[in-house]
Design a protein around this motif. Structure first.
Motif, PDB file in Angstrom:
ATOM      1  N   SER A  50     -18.108  -9.565 -24.885  1.00 39.37           N
ATOM      2  CA  SER A  50     -18.560  -8.922 -23.929  1.00 39.37           C
ATOM      3  C   SER A  50     -19.182  -7.762 -24.021  1.00 39.37           C
ATOM      4  N   ASP A  51     -19.925  -7.875 -25.140  1.00 38.13           N
ATOM      5  CA  ASP A  51     -20.954  -6.838 -25.616  1.00 38.13           C
ATOM      6  C   ASP A  51     -21.946  -6.980 -25.953  1.00 38.13           C
ATOM      7  N   VAL A  52     -23.294  -7.100 -25.403  1.00 38.50           N
ATOM      8  CA  VAL A  52     -24.333  -7.127 -25.784  1.00 38.50           C
ATOM      9  C   VAL A  52     -24.847  -7.041 -26.770  1.00 38.50           C
ATOM     10  N   ASP A  53     -24.085  -6.108 -27.510  1.00 35.29           N
ATOM     11  CA  ASP A  53     -25.235  -5.544 -29.040  1.00 35.29           C
ATOM     12  C   ASP A  53     -24.418  -6.104 -29.886  1.00 35.29           C
ATOM     13  N   ALA A  54     -22.911  -6.698 -29.862  1.00 35.39           N
ATOM     14  CA  ALA A  54     -22.101  -7.172 -30.652  1.00 35.39           C
ATOM     15  C   ALA A  54     -22.680  -8.887 -30.803  1.00 35.39           C
ATOM     16  N   ASP A  55     -22.556  -8.873 -29.561  1.00 40.14           N
ATOM     17  CA  ASP A  55     -23.130 -10.630 -29.607  1.00 40.14           C
ATOM     18  C   ASP A  55     -23.929 -11.302 -30.447  1.00 40.14           C
ATOM     19  N   PHE A  56     -25.019  -9.943 -29.301  1.00 39.89           N
ATOM     20  CA  PHE A  56     -26.302 -10.081 -31.006  1.00 39.89           C
ATOM     21  C   PHE A  56     -26.392 -10.421 -32.063  1.00 39.89           C
ATOM     22  N   LEU A  57     -25.316 -10.179 -32.724  1.00 42.54           N
ATOM     23  CA  LEU A  57     -24.791  -9.590 -33.715  1.00 42.54           C
ATOM     24  C   LEU A  57     -23.837 -10.966 -34.335  1.00 42.54           C
ATOM     25  N   LEU A  58     -23.473 -11.234 -33.872  1.00 39.09           N
ATOM     26  CA  LEU A  58     -22.610 -12.385 -34.003  1.00 39.09           C
ATOM     27  C   LEU A  58     -22.245 -13.981 -33.993  1.00 39.09           C
ATOM     28  N   MET A  59     -23.996 -13.986 -32.886  1.00 43.15           N
ATOM     29  CA  MET A  59     -25.033 -15.243 -33.082  1.00 43.15           C
ATOM     30  C   MET A  59     -26.015 -15.205 -34.331  1.00 43.15           C
ATOM     31  N   MET A  60     -26.474 -14.026 -34.690  1.00 43.42           N
ATOM     32  CA  MET A  60     -27.904 -13.913 -36.374  1.00 43.42           C
ATOM     33  C   MET A  60     -26.967 -14.092 -36.784  1.00 43.42           C
ATOM     34  N   ILE A  61     -25.223 -13.899 -37.257  1.00 41.73           N
ATOM     35  CA  ILE A  61     -24.797 -14.135 -38.402  1.00 41.73           C
ATOM     36  C   ILE A  61     -24.815 -15.486 -38.725  1.00 41.73           C
ATOM     37  N   PRO A  62     -24.554 -16.500 -38.157  1.00 39.48           N
ATOM     38  CA  PRO A  62     -24.558 -18.110 -38.227  1.00 39.48           C
ATOM     39  C   PRO A  62     -26.504 -18.206 -38.812  1.00 39.48           C
ATOM     40  N   HIS A  63     -27.480 -17.418 -37.565  1.00 34.11           N
ATOM     41  CA  HIS A  63     -29.232 -18.307 -37.846  1.00 34.11           C
ATOM     42  C   HIS A  63     -28.964 -17.483 -39.249  1.00 34.11           C
ATOM     43  N   HIS A  64     -28.695 -16.495 -39.918  1.00 40.51           N
ATOM     44  CA  HIS A  64     -29.149 -15.811 -41.125  1.00 40.51           C
ATOM     45  C   HIS A  64     -28.390 -17.150 -41.769  1.00 40.51           C
ATOM     46  N   GLU A  95     -28.609 -12.324 -46.681  1.00 44.90           N
ATOM     47  CA  GLU A  95     -27.751 -12.387 -47.101  1.00 44.90           C
ATOM     48  C   GLU A  95     -27.119 -10.274 -47.277  1.00 44.90           C
ATOM     49  N   HIS A  96     -28.400 -10.167 -47.141  1.00 46.26           N
ATOM     50  CA  HIS A  96     -28.338  -8.319 -46.824  1.00 46.26           C
ATOM     51  C   HIS A  96     -28.110  -7.864 -45.629  1.00 46.26           C
ATOM     52  N   GLU A  97     -28.680  -8.927 -45.117  1.00 47.67           N
ATOM     53  CA  GLU A  97     -29.158  -8.284 -43.389  1.00 47.67           C
ATOM     54  C   GLU A  97     -27.244  -8.618 -43.245  1.00 47.67           C
ATOM     55  N   ILE A  98     -26.889 -10.080 -43.155  1.00 50.96           N
ATOM     56  CA  ILE A  98     -25.171 -10.478 -42.583  1.00 50.96           C
ATOM     57  C   ILE A  98     -24.537  -9.095 -43.529  1.00 50.96           C
ATOM     58  N   ALA A  99     -24.116  -9.040 -43.895  1.00 50.94           N
ATOM     59  CA  ALA A  99     -23.957  -7.749 -44.718  1.00 50.94           C
ATOM     60  C   ALA A  99     -23.579  -6.662 -43.726  1.00 50.94           C
ATOM     61  N   GLU A 100     -25.119  -6.098 -43.101  1.00 52.70           N
ATOM     62  CA  GLU A 100     -25.376  -5.199 -42.487  1.00 52.70           C
ATOM     63  C   GLU A 100     -24.422  -5.470 -41.318  1.00 52.70           C
ATOM     64  N   MET A 101     -24.721  -6.881 -40.737  1.00 51.93           N
ATOM     65  CA  MET A 101     -24.566  -7.101 -39.004  1.00 51.93           C
ATOM     66  C   MET A 101     -23.032  -7.139 -39.050  1.00 51.93           C
ATOM     67  N   ARG A 102     -22.000  -7.431 -40.363  1.00 54.46           N
ATOM     68  CA  ARG A 102     -20.869  -7.316 -39.943  1.00 54.46           C
ATOM     69  C   ARG A 102     -20.567  -5.580 -40.279  1.00 54.46           C
ATOM     70  N   ALA A 103     -21.011  -5.088 -40.890  1.00 59.19           N
ATOM     71  CA  ALA A 103     -20.346  -3.804 -40.916  1.00 59.19           C
ATOM     72  C   ALA A 103     -20.533  -2.926 -39.366  1.00 59.19           C
ATOM     73  N   MET A 104     -21.501  -3.148 -39.058  1.00 60.22           N
ATOM     74  CA  MET A 104     -21.833  -3.016 -37.782  1.00 60.22           C
ATOM     75  C   MET A 104     -21.494  -3.771 -36.939  1.00 60.22           C
ATOM     76  N   LEU A 105     -20.921  -4.804 -37.343  1.00 65.38           N
ATOM     77  CA  LEU A 105     -19.840  -5.421 -35.767  1.00 65.38           C
ATOM     78  C   LEU A 105     -18.221  -4.511 -36.150  1.00 65.38           C
ATOM     79  N   SER A 106     -17.961  -3.869 -37.388  1.00 65.04           N
ATOM     80  CA  SER A 106     -16.677  -3.274 -37.064  1.00 65.04           C
ATOM     81  C   SER A 106     -17.319  -1.756 -37.187  1.00 65.04           C
ATOM     82  N   ARG A 107     -18.044  -1.523 -37.456  1.00 67.85           N
ATOM     83  CA  ARG A 107     -17.865  -0.440 -36.836  1.00 67.85           C
ATOM     84  C   ARG A 107     -18.171  -0.493 -35.373  1.00 67.85           C
TER      85      ARG A 107
END
Length: 114
Positions: A50-64, A95-107
């Motif tokens: 229900s958060d467009v930013d989080a959904d973007f990151l959630l979808m990008m992780i499997p893509h990466h 791998e670096h970008e996935i780590a960044e996205m995970r940190a962003m999701l945590s935030r």
């Protein structure tokens, strides 16, 4: 929307026989196409945060991750040094970008997928 992803995954499974034939009749693209199936399955089963930013990151992780998996296929089966170097760069960057996205999701207070 999940039905659309199921359709894309189905097409990806059907595509190798139709499109992946090299001049000797071998399916050289099949291992690459196979890396996309887990990505599509992960995306298809994903619930919206229900958060467009989080959904973007959630979808990008499997893509990466799919890009990493595809690059690993290249490293295992390819023989061109320049292409293999590109595969290594892709693995490192993704791998670096996935780590960044995970940190962003945590935030954002959203749990990242495994």
């Amino acid at each position: 929307m999940p039905a659309r992803y199921a359709l894309i995954a189905t097409l990806a499974l059907l595509a190798p026989p139709a499109f992946a034939q090299d001049h000797e009749g071998h399916g050289t693209m099949a291992p690459y196409m196979a890396t996309m199936v887990p990505m599509m399955e992960a995306m298809d089963g994903m619930a919206s945060s229900s958060d467009v930013d989080a959904d973007f990151l959630l979808m990008m992780i499997p893509h990466h991750q799919s890009a990493i998996d595809m690059a690993r296929v290249e490293l295992e089966h390819g023989d061109d040094p320049a292409t293999q170097e590109m595969a290594r760069k892709i693995i490192n960057a993704q791998e670096h970008e996935i780590a960044e996205m995970r940190a962003m999701l945590s935030r954002l207070g959203v749990e990242a997928p495994d």
